[in-house]
Design an enzyme around this catalytic site. Sequence first.
Site, PDB file in Angstrom:
ATOM      1  N   ALA A   1      42.467  37.557  32.668  1.00  0.00           N
ATOM      2  CA  ALA A   1      41.035  37.655  32.369  1.00  0.00           C
ATOM      3  C   ALA A   1      40.797  37.400  30.895  1.00  0.00           C
ATOM      4  CB  ALA A   1      40.516  39.041  32.759  1.00  0.00           C
ATOM      5  N   ASP A   2      39.609  36.919  30.588  1.00  0.00           N
ATOM      6  CA  ASP A   2      39.213  36.727  29.192  1.00  0.00           C
ATOM      7  C   ASP A   2      37.706  36.903  29.085  1.00  0.00           C
ATOM      8  OD1 ASP A   2      40.155  35.818  26.433  1.00  0.00           O
ATOM      9  OD2 ASP A   2      38.396  34.559  26.791  1.00  0.00           O
ATOM     10  N   THR A   3      37.263  37.596  28.032  1.00  0.00           N
ATOM     11  CA  THR A   3      35.843  37.879  27.839  1.00  0.00           C
ATOM     12  C   THR A   3      35.400  37.421  26.452  1.00  0.00           C
ATOM     13  OG1 THR A   3      35.996  39.830  29.264  1.00  0.00           O
ATOM     14  CG2 THR A   3      34.094  39.711  27.797  1.00  0.00           C
TER      15      THR A   3
ATOM     16  N   GLY B   1      36.074  35.244  32.323  1.00  0.00           N
ATOM     17  CA  GLY B   1      36.799  34.410  33.264  1.00  0.00           C
ATOM     18  C   GLY B   1      37.889  35.240  33.912  1.00  0.00           C
TER      19      GLY B   1
END
Length: 196
Positions: A68-70, A105
């Site tokens: 995940a990436d924010t 994502g």
Amino acid sequence: MNRLILASASPRRRELLQRIGLNFEVRPSQVDENNFRDLPPAARVEHLALAKARAVAQACKEGLVLGADTIVVCRGQVLGKPASAAEAAAMLSFLSGRTHTVYTGVAVVRAPGGEEKFTHSRTEVTFRHLDPAVISAYVATGEPLDKAGAYGIQGRGALLVERINGDYFNVVGLPLVKVVELLEEFGVDVWGGERE
């Protein structure tokens, strides 16, 4: 049951997965979060989430790896994690009284085999107008320093938020419905088993 591996050191992501009853292990990815900076926000977070999941999957014999990436985007500027208290204060001043968009994502990669699926979520967040004293007090808590956009909506940062439009958990850092949908595509039954 597929073994689930979280490719993130984020305590917030870990807590969210625990809250929905998933069993998993944590293996943080070493992917450089500055990669893909030239991509539009949605593509950037998808590519980073996928890169993180792939990196961990390559070192695993078996399992499903969740990456995940924010990021936070306001007026075309991408706000990642602040490097200092001064940078956190500057970010919060910039966000004061404005609406920004949080993109996360998420990607799942199967090891071995490399089958992969990914998506993203976006949520609009509007901050109330923040006095400099409020910004200073919040930064002094230390909470903003490891969070994209320099705030944590699940903590004292909630006091900065006037309203949100979209998935709250996306703002925390892991859109749970999107994660579950991806896991279901790999045959995982999040209610307790595995589908054929």
